[in-house]
Scaffold this active site. Structure first.
Site, mmCIF file in Angstrom:
data_model
loop_
_atom_site.group_PDB
_atom_site.id
_atom_site.type_symbol
_atom_site.label_atom_id
_atom_site.label_comp_id
_atom_site.label_asym_id
_atom_site.label_seq_id
_atom_site.Cartn_x
_atom_site.Cartn_y
_atom_site.Cartn_z
ATOM 1 C CB SER A 136 -1.003 -0.159 1.243
ATOM 2 O OG SER A 136 -1.796 1.061 1.182
ATOM 3 C CE LYS A 162 -4.865 0.257 1.053
ATOM 4 N NZ LYS A 162 -5.485 -0.483 1.939
ATOM 5 C CG ASP A 189 -7.824 2.786 0.823
ATOM 6 O OD1 ASP A 189 -7.292 2.310 1.685
ATOM 7 O OD2 ASP A 189 -9.125 3.291 0.827
ATOM 8 C CD GLU A 214 -9.082 -0.541 1.299
ATOM 9 O OE1 GLU A 214 -8.232 -0.385 0.381
ATOM 10 O OE2 GLU A 214 -9.196 -0.451 2.276
ATOM 11 C CE LYS A 263 -7.295 -1.315 6.894
ATOM 12 N NZ LYS A 263 -7.357 0.024 7.105
ATOM 13 N N GLY A 291 -3.839 -3.570 6.418
ATOM 14 C CA GLY A 291 -2.831 -3.224 7.171
ATOM 15 C C GLY A 291 -2.971 -2.010 7.960
HETATM 16 O O1 LIG Z 1 -0.467 -0.901 6.660
HETATM 17 C C1 LIG Z 1 -0.250 -0.962 5.410
HETATM 18 O O2 LIG Z 1 0.751 -1.000 5.077
HETATM 19 C C2 LIG Z 1 -1.131 -0.188 4.963
HETATM 20 C C3 LIG Z 1 -1.900 0.963 5.480
HETATM 21 C C4 LIG Z 1 -3.206 1.486 4.984
HETATM 22 O O3 LIG Z 1 -2.941 1.350 3.529
HETATM 23 C C5 LIG Z 1 -3.955 2.303 5.604
HETATM 24 C C6 LIG Z 1 -4.208 2.254 6.894
HETATM 25 C C7 LIG Z 1 -5.054 3.083 7.564
HETATM 26 C C8 LIG Z 1 -5.799 3.984 7.011
HETATM 27 C C9 LIG Z 1 -5.494 4.120 5.327
HETATM 28 O O4 LIG Z 1 -4.556 4.877 5.182
HETATM 29 C C10 LIG Z 1 -5.168 2.825 4.621
HETATM 30 C C11 LIG Z 1 -6.523 1.843 4.487
HETATM 31 O O5 LIG Z 1 -7.552 2.501 4.911
HETATM 32 O O6 LIG Z 1 -6.444 0.821 4.483
HETATM 33 MG MG LIG Z 2 -8.778 1.433 3.519
#
Ligand SMILES: O=C(O)CCC(=O)C1=CC=C[C@@H](O)[C@@H]1C(=O)O
Ligand SMILES: [Mg+2]
Length: 368
Positions: A136, A162, A189, A214, A263, A291
């Site tokens: 991500s 992502k 996302d 997302e 999550k 994540g």
């Molecule tokens: O933990 C990672 O590598 C990805 C984290 C991530 O993409 C996100 C974490 C928390 C909020 C957002 O920014 C995004 C999500 O929504 O999934």
């Molecule tokens: Mg997300």
């Protein structure tokens, strides 16, 4: 199992690179480590995933500490627990505060797996010996920088890319990415940056054959996502809207989502995450593990959960080195060619390095 001691550690870890989302930039990750010690001395570990600001969810590091100290630990200490699935019931009187609940429930799952000579994956019923992982990427200053970062991760073999989108950083950015990477699995996302008024704009993303969009709409919405999904060919994936099995049922029944990002912290723990996984499997809704910029301890829980059969899409659990100069666990989580080998060792499967933990601990409190 009877937890006789719980230690909370407030942690601060410098991230290798700032991570920018639609609600802010994180350079340092604050979180709480929860260590639960059973009567026989077995230690289990969990971690809170709330940020230090209430913009992803209503929880923060401070609310997590308060809930753990004043409500959740007192409910757990010295209580006979046969199986970690009971923790959800013990916490039932406490409304929401899922990320605080998940951290201590996860530590108890780790104790349980260790005491039963199982990896956490086995304890959850997972069979996979390796898992596909994606990456991500936060919002960058320029599209050119984003393209170079994506190229680096595609070359490292990550199975899915992502990227964040928001108004004025969406259609043209995705057009560029798709033209640069015609065969790469790409998803977007939006973190609730759009409304139904943006339907025509979001429809333009259908041109880029994205894996999913997302959470395009409000973080507590299920109704409007159902209306939007009817207009889009790209599958919608829900993240922030899904806090429980109940939410997952509503979203699936209404057609609000075709994919769910599970999550562990957001849904209140591993027991609820497995229930959502099982329900989605019965209803042909693929899931993946999102994540929350975790340390290796939270990453280890994500790896174990992802071994369940309906985790058919690459998740966000990248290598420890994605975010950390030095992680809290040994060995670190390492992905090779977009694959992470699932540890066979007991519990979370990685050793917690107490020296490194102490290095990043800014506050600590024991509860006996
Ligand atoms: O933990 C990672 O590598 C990805 C984290 C991530 O993409 C996100 C974490 C928390 C909020 C957002 O920014 C995004 C999500 O929504 O999934
Ligand atoms: Mg997300």
């Amino acid at each position: 199992m009877r937890i006789e001691k719980v230690t909370l550690r407030l942690m601060e870890m410098e991230m290798k690179a700032p991570f920018t989302t639609s609600f802010g930039t994180f350079k340092t990750r604050e979180f709480i480590l929860v260590e639960a010690v059973d009567a026989d001395g077995t230690s289990g570990w969990g971690e809170t995933v709330a940020f230090n600001v209430p913009f992803y969810s209503e929880e923060t590091v401070k609310t997590n500490w308060h809930m753990l100290e004043d409500y959740l630990i007192p409910l757990i200490l010295h209580k006979e627990i046969e199986h970690p699935d009971e923790v959800n019931e013990i916490f039932a009187p406490i409304r929401k505060n899922n990320m605080a609940k998940a951290a201590i429930e996860g530590a108890i799952w780790d104790v349980y797996a260790k005491q039963n000579n199982m990896s956490l994956a086995e304890a959850l019923g997972g069979k996979r010996e390796s898992i596909d992982v994606g990456i991500s990427i936060g919002i960058q200053d320029t599209v050119e920088e984003l393209v170079e970062i994506v190229r680096g991760f595609v070359n490292e073999g990550y199975k899915r890319i992502k990227v964040k989108i928001k108004p004025d950083w969406d259609v043209e950015v995705m057009r560029t990415l798709r033209s640069e990477f015609p065969d790469t699995a790409i998803m977007a996302d939006a973190n609730s940056a759009y409304s139904l008024n943006d339907t025509a704009l979001l429809k333009q993303l259908d041109e880029f054959d994205l894996m999913m969009i997302e959470q395009p709409l409000a973080s507590d919405d299920i109704i409007d996502h159902a209306k939007l999904q009817k207009e889009l060919s790209t599958p919608i994936c829900l993240d922030e809207s899904i806090h429980s099995l109940e939410d997952a049922k509503k979203a699936v029944e209404l057609g609000s989502t075709k994919i769910i990002n599970i999550k562990i912290g957001r849904v209140g723990g591993l027991t609820e995450a497995v229930k959502i996984h099982d329900y989605c499997q019965e209803n042909n809704i693929p899931v993946w593990c999102g994540g929350m910029l975790e340390s290796g301890i939270g990453r280890a829980h994500n790896v174990a959960l992802t071994t369940l059969p309906n985790f058919t899409l690459p998740g966000d659990t990248a290598s420890s080195s994605r975010y950390w100069e030095k992680d809290l666990i040994e060995p670190e989580v390492v992905s090779v060619d977009g694959l992470i080998e699932v540890p066979k060792a007991k519990g979370i499967g990685y050793e917690v390095n107490l020296e490194t933990v102490d290095q990043f601990t800014v506050d600590k409190k024991e509860f006996n």
